[in-house]
Design a protein around this motif. Sequence first.
Motif, PDB file in Angstrom:
ATOM      1  N   GLU A 137      -8.952 -13.648  19.371  1.00 49.84           N
ATOM      2  CA  GLU A 137      -7.475 -13.399  19.400  1.00 49.84           C
ATOM      3  C   GLU A 137      -6.696 -13.611  18.055  1.00 49.84           C
ATOM      4  N   PRO A 138      -6.964 -14.382  17.249  1.00 52.16           N
ATOM      5  CA  PRO A 138      -6.142 -14.450  15.925  1.00 52.16           C
ATOM      6  C   PRO A 138      -6.312 -13.301  15.007  1.00 52.16           C
ATOM      7  N   VAL A 139      -7.618 -12.676  15.006  1.00 50.37           N
ATOM      8  CA  VAL A 139      -7.931 -11.470  14.158  1.00 50.37           C
ATOM      9  C   VAL A 139      -7.114 -10.269  14.684  1.00 50.37           C
ATOM     10  N   LEU A 140      -7.188 -10.126  16.239  1.00 51.30           N
ATOM     11  CA  LEU A 140      -6.616  -9.013  16.950  1.00 51.30           C
ATOM     12  C   LEU A 140      -4.778  -9.184  16.509  1.00 51.30           C
ATOM     13  N   ALA A 141      -4.547 -10.405  16.790  1.00 49.00           N
ATOM     14  CA  ALA A 141      -3.018 -10.561  16.404  1.00 49.00           C
ATOM     15  C   ALA A 141      -2.518 -10.096  14.859  1.00 49.00           C
ATOM     16  N   HIS A 142      -3.535 -10.722  14.009  1.00 47.13           N
ATOM     17  CA  HIS A 142      -3.020 -10.302  12.597  1.00 47.13           C
ATOM     18  C   HIS A 142      -3.286  -8.699  12.401  1.00 47.13           C
ATOM     19  N   ARG A 143      -3.955  -8.278  12.976  1.00 46.82           N
ATOM     20  CA  ARG A 143      -4.171  -6.732  12.810  1.00 46.82           C
ATOM     21  C   ARG A 143      -2.875  -5.948  13.364  1.00 46.82           C
ATOM     22  N   GLU A 144      -2.522  -6.625  14.568  1.00 44.24           N
ATOM     23  CA  GLU A 144      -1.324  -5.969  15.393  1.00 44.24           C
ATOM     24  C   GLU A 144      -0.150  -6.309  14.650  1.00 44.24           C
ATOM     25  N   TRP A 145       0.020  -7.283  14.035  1.00 41.34           N
ATOM     26  CA  TRP A 145       1.190  -7.735  13.157  1.00 41.34           C
ATOM     27  C   TRP A 145       1.193  -6.713  12.041  1.00 41.34           C
ATOM     28  N   LEU A 146       0.322  -6.526  11.082  1.00 37.02           N
ATOM     29  CA  LEU A 146       0.128  -5.739  10.054  1.00 37.02           C
ATOM     30  C   LEU A 146       0.283  -4.252  10.524  1.00 37.02           C
ATOM     31  N   LYS A 147      -0.040  -3.797  11.520  1.00 34.39           N
ATOM     32  CA  LYS A 147       0.276  -2.580  12.120  1.00 34.39           C
ATOM     33  C   LYS A 147       1.779  -2.282  12.550  1.00 34.39           C
ATOM     34  N   THR A 148       2.539  -3.215  13.144  1.00 30.24           N
ATOM     35  CA  THR A 148       3.877  -3.260  13.579  1.00 30.24           C
ATOM     36  C   THR A 148       4.666  -3.237  12.324  1.00 30.24           C
ATOM     37  N   THR A 149       4.247  -4.315  11.512  1.00 30.60           N
ATOM     38  CA  THR A 149       4.937  -4.283  10.273  1.00 30.60           C
ATOM     39  C   THR A 149       5.059  -3.033   9.602  1.00 30.60           C
ATOM     40  N   LEU A 150       3.887  -2.222   9.393  1.00 33.56           N
ATOM     41  CA  LEU A 150       3.744  -1.182   8.636  1.00 33.56           C
ATOM     42  C   LEU A 150       4.635  -0.033   9.332  1.00 33.56           C
ATOM     43  N   VAL A 151       4.492   0.084  10.576  1.00 34.93           N
ATOM     44  CA  VAL A 151       5.392   1.097  11.384  1.00 34.93           C
ATOM     45  C   VAL A 151       6.686   0.838  11.240  1.00 34.93           C
ATOM     46  N   GLY A 170     -11.425 -30.310  20.610  1.00 35.70           N
ATOM     47  CA  GLY A 170     -12.333 -30.142  21.810  1.00 35.70           C
ATOM     48  C   GLY A 170     -13.525 -29.502  21.782  1.00 35.70           C
ATOM     49  N   SER A 171     -13.663 -28.554  20.543  1.00 38.63           N
ATOM     50  CA  SER A 171     -15.097 -28.008  20.364  1.00 38.63           C
ATOM     51  C   SER A 171     -15.165 -27.182  19.029  1.00 38.63           C
ATOM     52  N   LYS A 172     -16.126 -26.879  18.517  1.00 39.65           N
ATOM     53  CA  LYS A 172     -16.331 -25.859  17.219  1.00 39.65           C
ATOM     54  C   LYS A 172     -15.800 -24.697  17.539  1.00 39.65           C
ATOM     55  N   ASP A 173     -15.846 -24.135  18.850  1.00 37.42           N
ATOM     56  CA  ASP A 173     -15.119 -22.876  19.111  1.00 37.42           C
ATOM     57  C   ASP A 173     -13.789 -23.083  18.848  1.00 37.42           C
ATOM     58  N   ALA A 174     -12.894 -23.915  19.432  1.00 34.83           N
ATOM     59  CA  ALA A 174     -11.530 -24.228  19.012  1.00 34.83           C
ATOM     60  C   ALA A 174     -11.075 -24.452  17.689  1.00 34.83           C
ATOM     61  N   LEU A 175     -12.306 -25.093  16.858  1.00 36.93           N
ATOM     62  CA  LEU A 175     -11.734 -25.392  15.648  1.00 36.93           C
ATOM     63  C   LEU A 175     -11.899 -23.970  14.805  1.00 36.93           C
ATOM     64  N   VAL A 176     -12.761 -22.944  15.152  1.00 35.24           N
ATOM     65  CA  VAL A 176     -12.907 -21.582  14.584  1.00 35.24           C
ATOM     66  C   VAL A 176     -11.609 -20.913  14.718  1.00 35.24           C
ATOM     67  N   LEU A 177     -11.033 -21.026  16.083  1.00 34.27           N
ATOM     68  CA  LEU A 177      -9.724 -20.163  16.307  1.00 34.27           C
ATOM     69  C   LEU A 177      -8.742 -20.642  15.487  1.00 34.27           C
TER      70      LEU A 177
END
Length: 209
Positions: free
Chosen positions: A142-156, A73-80
């Motif tokens: 969103e993918p960056v936030l999702a990765h950090r949330e996964w890391l935090k949850t996994t650590l806890v 659809g766009s470069k934006d979506a390719l980045v995501l």
Amino acid sequence: MRTFVESESAGTPKATAGPKGKAEGSPSKPSPATRLLDTASTLFAEHGIRAVGIDRILAEAGVARASLYSSYGSKDALVLAYLDDLDQRDRQRWHAAVEPLDDPIAKILTFFDLAMQSAPKKNFRGCQYANAATEFPQEPLEPVLAHREWLKTTLVELLDLAGVSEPEAVARRVQLIYDGALSGSKFEHSVEPIRFGRDMARDVIGSHL
């Protein structure tokens, strides 16, 4: 999501997080969508997202501009899509590495071990999630936030299994140590900050057992 990469074509469709569907391609050759994602991933990691234009991605991927719009659809979506693919690959890599391990603390330290393995291969470019967030400081990727949330949850979860007191607080400390270790590795062009961070994380965890 708001557009965070300047459109290179008027009337570009709104960004989405991945391919719109399977692109055409023979079994012996990756589809245009796959070639676009693979090429963009390499270029974004090596040169940064903003520094790489669509024309270069299309030329190196060997696909027509229409394939970008039909697949993403766009470069934006390719980045995501690049960031989401990075997130999924990193999760899979960690899960594969810890599969034979039973000790939850060893599983936590595996994050540092994997970083020490990958840093030289990536020419010490640092954390790709942090690099992306730095390029787009006003945008919630969103993918960056999702990765950090996964890391935090996994650590806890792992710290709780290990019997650590205040697992959420300790997880926060370990995550900050990890962030700093990756940044230090980038600045010093060395794995030593990651190795030192691993030792610090182990000591912090040990002090709460």
